[in-house]
Design a protein around this motif. Structure first.
Motif, PDB file in Angstrom:
ATOM      1  N   LYS A 140       0.813  -1.210   0.000  1.00 14.50           N
ATOM      2  CA  LYS A 140       0.000   0.000   0.000  1.00 14.50           C
ATOM      3  C   LYS A 140       0.855   1.271   0.000  1.00 14.50           C
ATOM      4  CE  LYS A 140      -3.892  -2.298   2.072  1.00 14.50           C
ATOM      5  NZ  LYS A 140      -4.710  -2.540   3.243  1.00 14.50           N
ATOM      6  N   GLU A 141       1.996   1.185   0.677  1.00  8.67           N
ATOM      7  CA  GLU A 141       2.856   2.380   0.736  1.00  8.67           C
ATOM      8  C   GLU A 141       3.322   2.803  -0.651  1.00  8.67           C
ATOM      9  OE1 GLU A 141       6.090   2.105   3.543  1.00  8.67           O
ATOM     10  OE2 GLU A 141       4.631   1.384   5.050  1.00  8.67           O
ATOM     11  N   ASP A 142       3.633   1.806  -1.470  1.00  3.31           N
ATOM     12  CA  ASP A 142       4.039   2.107  -2.848  1.00  3.31           C
ATOM     13  C   ASP A 142       2.952   2.904  -3.557  1.00  3.31           C
ATOM     14  OD1 ASP A 142       6.356   0.729  -2.466  1.00  3.31           O
ATOM     15  OD2 ASP A 142       5.739  -1.065  -3.587  1.00  3.31           O
ATOM     16  N   VAL A 143       1.700   2.541  -3.287  1.00  7.35           N
ATOM     17  CA  VAL A 143       0.577   3.186  -3.967  1.00  7.35           C
ATOM     18  C   VAL A 143       0.476   4.649  -3.543  1.00  7.35           C
ATOM     19  CG1 VAL A 143      -1.891   3.132  -4.391  1.00  7.35           C
ATOM     20  CG2 VAL A 143      -0.646   0.990  -4.060  1.00  7.35           C
ATOM     21  N   VAL A 144       0.571   4.870  -2.205  1.00  4.52           N
ATOM     22  CA  VAL A 144       0.465   6.243  -1.695  1.00  4.52           C
ATOM     23  C   VAL A 144       1.589   7.101  -2.286  1.00  4.52           C
ATOM     24  CG1 VAL A 144       0.493   7.656   0.375  1.00  4.52           C
ATOM     25  CG2 VAL A 144      -0.622   5.414   0.410  1.00  4.52           C
ATOM     26  N   ARG A 145       2.782   6.539  -2.316  1.00  7.07           N
ATOM     27  CA  ARG A 145       3.934   7.278  -2.826  1.00  7.07           C
ATOM     28  C   ARG A 145       3.705   7.658  -4.296  1.00  7.07           C
ATOM     29  NH1 ARG A 145       7.878   3.625  -2.998  1.00  7.07           N
ATOM     30  NH2 ARG A 145       7.480   3.128  -0.808  1.00  7.07           N
ATOM     31  N   PHE A 146       3.239   6.707  -5.069  1.00  5.17           N
ATOM     32  CA  PHE A 146       3.021   6.932  -6.508  1.00  5.17           C
ATOM     33  C   PHE A 146       1.942   8.002  -6.726  1.00  5.17           C
ATOM     34  CE2 PHE A 146       1.057   5.743 -10.644  1.00  5.17           C
ATOM     35  CZ  PHE A 146       2.184   5.802 -11.451  1.00  5.17           C
ATOM     36  N   LEU A 147       0.875   7.897  -5.939  1.00 11.15           N
ATOM     37  CA  LEU A 147      -0.222   8.864  -6.056  1.00 11.15           C
ATOM     38  C   LEU A 147       0.292  10.277  -5.804  1.00 11.15           C
ATOM     39  CD1 LEU A 147      -3.353   9.266  -6.332  1.00 11.15           C
ATOM     40  CD2 LEU A 147      -3.465   9.082  -3.851  1.00 11.15           C
ATOM     41  N   ILE A 186      -7.923   5.034  -7.926  1.00  9.11           N
ATOM     42  CA  ILE A 186      -7.600   5.582  -6.601  1.00  9.11           C
ATOM     43  C   ILE A 186      -7.404   7.093  -6.724  1.00  9.11           C
ATOM     44  CG2 ILE A 186      -5.907   5.567  -4.708  1.00  9.11           C
ATOM     45  CD1 ILE A 186      -7.351   2.925  -4.849  1.00  9.11           C
ATOM     46  N   ARG A 187      -8.129   7.851  -5.857  1.00 14.11           N
ATOM     47  CA  ARG A 187      -7.987   9.311  -5.902  1.00 14.11           C
ATOM     48  C   ARG A 187      -7.322   9.860  -4.645  1.00 14.11           C
ATOM     49  NH1 ARG A 187     -11.445  11.194 -10.051  1.00 14.11           N
ATOM     50  NH2 ARG A 187     -12.603   9.379 -10.764  1.00 14.11           N
ATOM     51  N   THR A 188      -7.571   9.247  -3.478  1.00 16.91           N
ATOM     52  CA  THR A 188      -7.021   9.774  -2.226  1.00 16.91           C
ATOM     53  C   THR A 188      -6.290   8.656  -1.501  1.00 16.91           C
ATOM     54  OG1 THR A 188      -8.933   9.116  -0.921  1.00 16.91           O
ATOM     55  CG2 THR A 188      -9.039  11.278  -1.985  1.00 16.91           C
ATOM     56  N   PRO A 189      -5.331   9.045  -0.622  1.00 18.05           N
ATOM     57  CA  PRO A 189      -4.608   8.033   0.154  1.00 18.05           C
ATOM     58  C   PRO A 189      -5.560   7.174   0.984  1.00 18.05           C
ATOM     59  CG  PRO A 189      -3.494  10.143   0.306  1.00 18.05           C
ATOM     60  CD  PRO A 189      -4.794  10.407  -0.404  1.00 18.05           C
ATOM     61  N   ASP A 190      -6.715   7.740   1.404  1.00 15.65           N
ATOM     62  CA  ASP A 190      -7.664   6.943   2.210  1.00 15.65           C
ATOM     63  C   ASP A 190      -8.140   5.711   1.455  1.00 15.65           C
ATOM     64  OD1 ASP A 190      -7.391   9.060   3.806  1.00 15.65           O
ATOM     65  OD2 ASP A 190      -9.418   9.875   3.514  1.00 15.65           O
ATOM     66  N   GLU A 191      -8.373   5.922   0.171  1.00 15.07           N
ATOM     67  CA  GLU A 191      -8.921   4.809  -0.618  1.00 15.07           C
ATOM     68  C   GLU A 191      -7.947   3.634  -0.718  1.00 15.07           C
ATOM     69  OE1 GLU A 191     -11.667   7.578  -3.547  1.00 15.07           O
ATOM     70  OE2 GLU A 191      -9.887   6.617  -4.322  1.00 15.07           O
ATOM     71  N   VAL A 192      -6.684   3.928  -0.478  1.00 14.37           N
ATOM     72  CA  VAL A 192      -5.670   2.887  -0.582  1.00 14.37           C
ATOM     73  C   VAL A 192      -5.951   1.779   0.431  1.00 14.37           C
ATOM     74  CG1 VAL A 192      -3.213   2.381  -0.358  1.00 14.37           C
ATOM     75  CG2 VAL A 192      -3.966   4.494  -1.459  1.00 14.37           C
ATOM     76  N   ASP A 193      -6.521   2.170   1.587  1.00 13.69           N
ATOM     77  CA  ASP A 193      -6.800   1.176   2.633  1.00 13.69           C
ATOM     78  C   ASP A 193      -7.796   0.116   2.188  1.00 13.69           C
ATOM     79  OD1 ASP A 193      -5.071   2.295   4.371  1.00 13.69           O
ATOM     80  OD2 ASP A 193      -6.570   3.644   5.261  1.00 13.69           O
ATOM     81  N   SER A 194      -8.629   0.472   1.201  1.00 13.74           N
ATOM     82  CA  SER A 194      -9.668  -0.485   0.793  1.00 13.74           C
ATOM     83  C   SER A 194      -9.123  -1.602  -0.094  1.00 13.74           C
ATOM     84  CB  SER A 194     -10.791   0.253   0.067  1.00 13.74           C
ATOM     85  OG  SER A 194     -10.293   0.754  -1.163  1.00 13.74           O
ATOM     86  N   ILE A 195      -7.824  -1.515  -0.471  1.00 10.75           N
ATOM     87  CA  ILE A 195      -7.287  -2.570  -1.342  1.00 10.75           C
ATOM     88  C   ILE A 195      -6.872  -3.762  -0.499  1.00 10.75           C
ATOM     89  CG2 ILE A 195      -5.585  -3.083  -3.137  1.00 10.75           C
ATOM     90  CD1 ILE A 195      -5.098  -0.017  -3.304  1.00 10.75           C
ATOM     91  N   PRO A 196      -7.428  -4.918  -0.769  1.00  8.97           N
ATOM     92  CA  PRO A 196      -7.010  -6.090   0.005  1.00  8.97           C
ATOM     93  C   PRO A 196      -5.538  -6.443  -0.287  1.00  8.97           C
ATOM     94  CG  PRO A 196      -8.895  -6.585  -1.423  1.00  8.97           C
ATOM     95  CD  PRO A 196      -8.431  -5.231  -1.783  1.00  8.97           C
TER      96      PRO A 196
END
Lengths: 413, 670
Positions: free
Chosen positions: A139-146, A180-190
């Motif tokens: 998930k961290e990779d996703v937040v960083r990329f966003l 994915i639009r916001t870092p919050d949404e990242v949490d919903s990824i299993p």
């Protein structure tokens, strides 16, 4: 009694193996002049025996040591080429064809076409424009990329973010596709969905291409227009999109060269941005989902699966394949489109096709079934519609607006 | 043409075009993938039939629909097997596809009935009969608006069956629909079938329509009164259909005269129509405690029957007590005819019926009976009712919608000729779940025999057939298997062993089994005349019923198939014409076999349940008969003209493509 049983096949032509189970594909093969055999899991056996469909049982798990076994079986049977129907059978087809056609390169090519990240790198190397992309392992990779994508776009804190797209490496089409639009949404990824491929969002017009290739040349090139991704598609496209046909053809030729594709069928996706620039999304080496083959048959009258067999068969002649395919756009009898229905309400009790849909001149049929459960699961990813509606009519603009309008209607109430 | 009319026509045209296109793509796909293309046909046909005038468009495409494979693999695949009474469920189904396929099937029947679609498996008369019954059973769809329940279940779809029925009535002729139905019902009743549920259903529908003030039947439907009253208002005390409890109350306050009046009223209606009112059952049970005289009146017995009743009073009481209930009222008719036939005077009959009354029924058979007739009454009640009906109406046995004509024929023959053998069969089937019949000295057990002619267990049969037919069917098939490898037709050996000692061991067939061509036709016919025609056999009436084989043809005289029948009598009819009277196990014997051969079921001296044809016409459809090989066997000197007439009828019908290759005749040199 079936009409064209395989005693009628033409011995001059190839013997093809169809990898995966699709009644439409088998049916098309059954009526065609090539000998064929279906390679499918053993649950298909009963059906094949009952209907006298030539069949070899095979379970397409991950490629393993036994992959030589099926290749050898088919080779011993005299099969000339294997045709993949689904994403999961693409690498099998590569492995088998490298044996059947004595060309080890085909296996490498298939692996390339199965991995979205590898595919994009190869495209980039071939001089094809792609968006920004990266692999994510957590998930961290996703937040960083966003964050980084939006910094690049010179957004300030508080400005609405541009979304990014997450896709599974090796799944077909919309399966596993998230926005994915916001870092919050990242949490919903299993967690089990990782690793994934991340892409920047391209503001533009997304469309798909279906291209039949033989001897390295494009034999038929269709442009499928999406009205809204994941909801609807129609063929042929509107003149607005078709005006890019020459440019698109050039792009496909680049792709063929880059991926060294001699024969078969590809299904790439592109974005065209407002300034007319083409961006490559991804490419699949198998028929598209969303019933595009069926739509093509409705629009043009040719059987796209039989076209598939022609494009794979090494024994297909130049003359045969040229006369098989119609001329793009001008030979279409009309525009065929389909719309995937998602229930819009949270609680539904029955199926009710809106009168205006059913009464529309373009409406043809639907595959919706009554709801099995009353509560609708919240949609997190694309690709799980409840059934398709089919339309056919003369005007692509009417079709586009009609399909768009369906998004505002309730089919489950 | 107004604008809206033009618009409607344009819409019909556009939908018809879509339907044609959908049918074209359906037609071209291989059989195993039909289901992948059927959706567009159903959706388009549905929208078309919801339009004013749409049913006509679909009707015009009946043949294309059928040939494209719309019905393939479904229950509607063979129109000749469709059961009219099932239509009311499918047409009211909330599932649009079920409604659509049923409607398409009706329009196919219409096209066949009107002769626009020549179907290989069904004649236009059959289609017409079927369609009239469908209309009878669904009358409210023709005259009534959708009920609240239908609207709730079906929504706009409820209009589809109404459009369909309006179209059917318009094509067949509105004003005659009801009268045709009544005619049709009488025609069926004259054959006195054991199973009358569908007839009752049709009569009930007419009654409902008559009672509904919103439905204007005009002057039609007058002839229905006798039918309706025979079920729902037979006598003074049940005139307005008060319900069985009320009626039972009323009986308590009746004196002997009033009861006598009730009894004769019911008896007259029953013998007139062959239908028994549920109230009749209430009366009969009540009369058990009154007098045997009244019982005899209520059964409508002649002196023969009354004697029999009085001789076997205790048995008759026990049988009424067991078998006669409002739901099983038809048992009364069976009982009355049984007594009239004097069967009980045969020494084994009465003890066999006592055994039947006390028979323990296997749990498997109990299940089958409950499944077919519902759990309300005990299975033994239904079986007893079935026994009474079969013994009383041997010619009312029907094969249902099953390919088991031989088994139905055997049951009928035994009930007619050898009742205690039939009762023995019932015991073995119902108690032991096994029947053993010997074939050339070897026992054949129904339990050990693999499979019969029918692939599925039938449910649409009378109680006795329901239990016995599956056994007989397997045994019959096994006898056939044991003849594999023998030269010629296996019926030669199977028929006498299967049916009974009285079936002649002599056997003649006029078709060469190898080639399917006609074989020794003239000798065959002369032999048939010599064996059966009283003018050629020394005026000997037929003694025992004999199995025979018929080449059934449709109204266009085209060959349909081989069929088993029983020859019952050969005698002069009221017009002094020699006729063959026979039993046909199919459920409706009134059939047009083409080139002038029309099977009659009444009006030519037939007894209830008999079919008949003039001798020559019968001979022209016969292909197998049995005879006693010890009889002289001399060929009859039938006139050349008569033989030519018969041969002509054969050559113009089922024999058309069976002519043997004639050796070339060299003309004699002069």
């Amino acid at each position: 009694m079936s009409k064209n049983r395989k005693e009628n096949f033409n011995p001059e032509k190839g013997y093809v193996a169809i990898l995966g189970w699709s009644v439409n594909a088998i049916e098309a093969a059954d009526r065609f002049d090539r000998r064929y055999v279906v390679v499918a899991p053993d649950w298909a056996e009963e059906y094949c025996v009952e209907h006298q469909i030539p069949y070899v049982p095979w379970n397409f798990e991950r490629l393993n040591d036994r992959s030589m076994e099926i290749a050898q079986t088919l080779k011993d049977m005299g099969v000339n080429v294997a045709i993949p129907l689904f994403e999961e059978t693409v690498e099998w087809a590569g492995a088998i064809n490298s044996v059947l056609l004595d060309n080890p390169r085909l296996f490498g090519q298939a692996m390339l076409l199965r991995d979205k990240a590898l595919m994009k790198r190869r495209a980039q190397l071939g001089g094809i424009r792609v968006g920004i992309f990266e692999e994510a392992h957590d998930k961290e990779d996703v937040v960083r990329f966003l964050k980084r994508v939006n910094q690049t776009l010179l957004k300030l804190d508080g400005d609405p973010n541009d979304p990014i797209h997450l896709k599974a490496f090796d799944k077909a089409g919309c399966l596993g596709h998230r926005v994915i639009r916001t870092p919050d949404e990242v949490d919903s990824i299993p967690d089990e969905e990782f690793p994934v491929l991340m892409e920047s969002h391209l503001d533009g017009w997304e469309f798909a291409v279906e291209a039949w290739i033989h001897n390295g040349k494009i034999r038929f090139l269709n442009i499928s227009e999406y009205v809204t991704l994941g909801y609807s598609v129609f063929v042929p496209a509107t003149p607005e999109l078709e005006k890019y046909r020459a440019q698109i053809t050039t792009q496909i030729e680049k792709l063929i060269k880059t991926f060294d594709i001699e024969f078969g069928f590809i299904h790439p996706e592109y974005f065209v941005t407002n300034d007319g620039e083409m961006y490559f999304g991804e490419v699949a080496y198998r028929p598209p989902g969303f019933k595009v083959f069926e739509l093509l048959e409705r629009a043009y009258g040719f059987n796209a699966y039989q076209g598939l067999i022609l494009s794979f068969d090494p024994k297909t002649t130049e003359e045969e394949i040229t006369s098989f395919f119609p001329k793009e756009v001008v030979d279409a009898k009309g525009v065929a489109g389909c719309f995937g229905v998602y229930p819009r309400r949270r609680v539904v009790s029955r199926l009710e096709i809106p009168e205006e849909t059913e009464e529309h001149e373009y409406f043809e049929s639907h595959e919706l079934t009554a709801p099995l459960e009353e509560t609708v699961t919240k949609r997190t990813a694309f690709g799980t519609h409840w059934g398709l509606l089919y339309f056919f009519g003369p005007d692509p603009i009417v079709m586009r607006d009609l399909l768009k309008h369906q998004e505002d209607l309730d089919f489950y109430v | 043409m107004t604008d809206s009319e033009a618009h409607d026509t344009a819409r019909l045209d556009s939908l018809s075009e879509k339907l044609d296109e959908a049918l074209r793509t359906l037609a071209e796909v291989s059989d195993f993938a039909k289901h992948t293309r059927i959706r567009r046909v159903f959706d388009t046909a549905r929208r078309l039939m919801l339009q004013e005038g749409g049913c006509a468009r679909v009707e015009a495409r009946a043949r294309q629909l059928d040939e494209a494979g719309v019905f393939m693999g479904s229950d509607w695949a063979q129109p000749q097997t469709l059961i009219p009474s099932l239509t009311s469920h499918s047409l009211k189904s909330p599932d649009a596809d079920t409604v659509v396929v049923e409607a398409l099937s009706e329009l196919r029947l219409l096209a066949i009935a009107l002769g626009d679609y020549v179907h290989p498996g069904m004649s236009s008369e059959q289609a017409h009969h079927n369609l009239t019954q469908v209309m009878a059973i669904n009358l409210e769809l023709l005259f009534g608006a959708p009920s609240e329940a239908e609207r709730e279940q079906q929504g706009k779809l409820a209009l589809l069956p109404r459009n369909l029925f309006r179209h059917l009535a318009e094509r067949i002729g509105y004003e005659h629909v009801i009268d045709k139905l009544i005619e049709e019902i009488w025609r069926i009743l004259q054959q006195r079938p054991i199973q009358v549920d569908s007839v009752k259903q049709m009569i009930t529908q007419i009654a409902i329509c008559q009672a509904n003030p919103d439905i204007d039947l005009g002057i039609s439907g007058q002839g229905a009164d006798r039918l309706i009253s025979s079920l729902y208002g037979t006598t003074q005390a049940c005139r307005v259909d008060p319900g069985v409890e009320v009626y039972r109350e009323r009986l308590n306050s009746m004196d002997a005269g009033a009861l006598q009046y009730e009894a004769t009223g019911f008896a007259r209606a029953m013998h007139d129509t062959g239908l028994v009112s549920p109230y009749h059952a209430v009366l009969l049970r009540y009369l058990l405690e009154q007098s045997d005289h009244l019982l005899s009146e209520a059964l409508g017995l002649s002196s023969t029957g009354r004697d029999c009743l009085l001789c076997y009073g205790e048995l008759v009481h026990a049988m009424i007590d067991e078998a006669v209930h409002p739901q099983t009222a038809q048992a009364i008719y069976g009982l009355a005819l049984l007594l009239e036939k004097g069967i009980l005077y045969q020494p084994p009959a009465a003890p066999a019926l006592w055994r039947q009354l006390a028979l323990p029924i296997s749990s498997y058979c109990q299940q089958r009976l409950s499944l077919a007739f519902g759990p309300e009454l005990s299975p033994r009640v239904w079986l007893m009712q079935g026994v009474l009906c079969m013994l009383g109406q041997p010619l009312g046995v029907g094969q249902g919608n099953n390919p088991t004509c031989q088994s139905a024929r055997a049951l009928s023959m035994w009930a007619y000729n050898d009742p205690d053998y039939l009762l023995q069969m019932v015991v073995w089937a119902a108690r032991d779940d096994e029947i053993i019949i010997h074939f050339e000295g070897q026992p054949i057990s129904s339990r050990e025999s693999a499979s019969g002619v029918a692939t599925e267990l039938p449910l649409d049969l009378d109680p006795v057939s329901l239990l016995v037919v599956p056994h007989l069917d397997r045994i019959y098939a096994e006898m056939g298997r044991r003849c594999i490898g023998r030269e010629g037709d296996p019926h030669r050996w199977v028929n006498p062993e299967f049916h009974g000692w009285w079936s002649g061991r002599g056997f003649r067939i006029n078709v060469d089994v190898e080639t399917g061509k006609l074989d020794q036709l003239e000798d065959f016919l002369r032999h048939f005349y010599a064996s059966y025609h009283p003018y050629f056999n020394g005026n000997q009436p037929l003694i025992h019923p004999q199995p025979a084989g018929i080449a059934v043809t449709d109204s266009a005289a085209r060959f349909v198939g081989w069929h088993a029948i029983t020859i019952l009598r050969v005698t002069l009819d009221p017009r002094e014409e020699m006729r063959v009277y026979f039993y046909n196990p199919n459920n409706d014997s009134g059939q047009n076999w083409g080139n002038g051969v029309e099977v009659s079921t009444s009006g030519n001296g037939e007894r209830f349940g008999e079919s008949s044809l003039p001798f020559e016409q019968f001979a022209s459809r016969l292909y197998i008969f049995h005879y006693d090989p010890l009889e002289s066997g001399e060929l009859a000197q039938v006139s050349v003209e008569a033989l030519e007439r018969v041969k002509g009828l054969i050559y113009q019908s089922w024999g058309a493509d069976r002519l043997p290759a004639e050796p070339l005749q060299a003309s004699a040199p002069h």
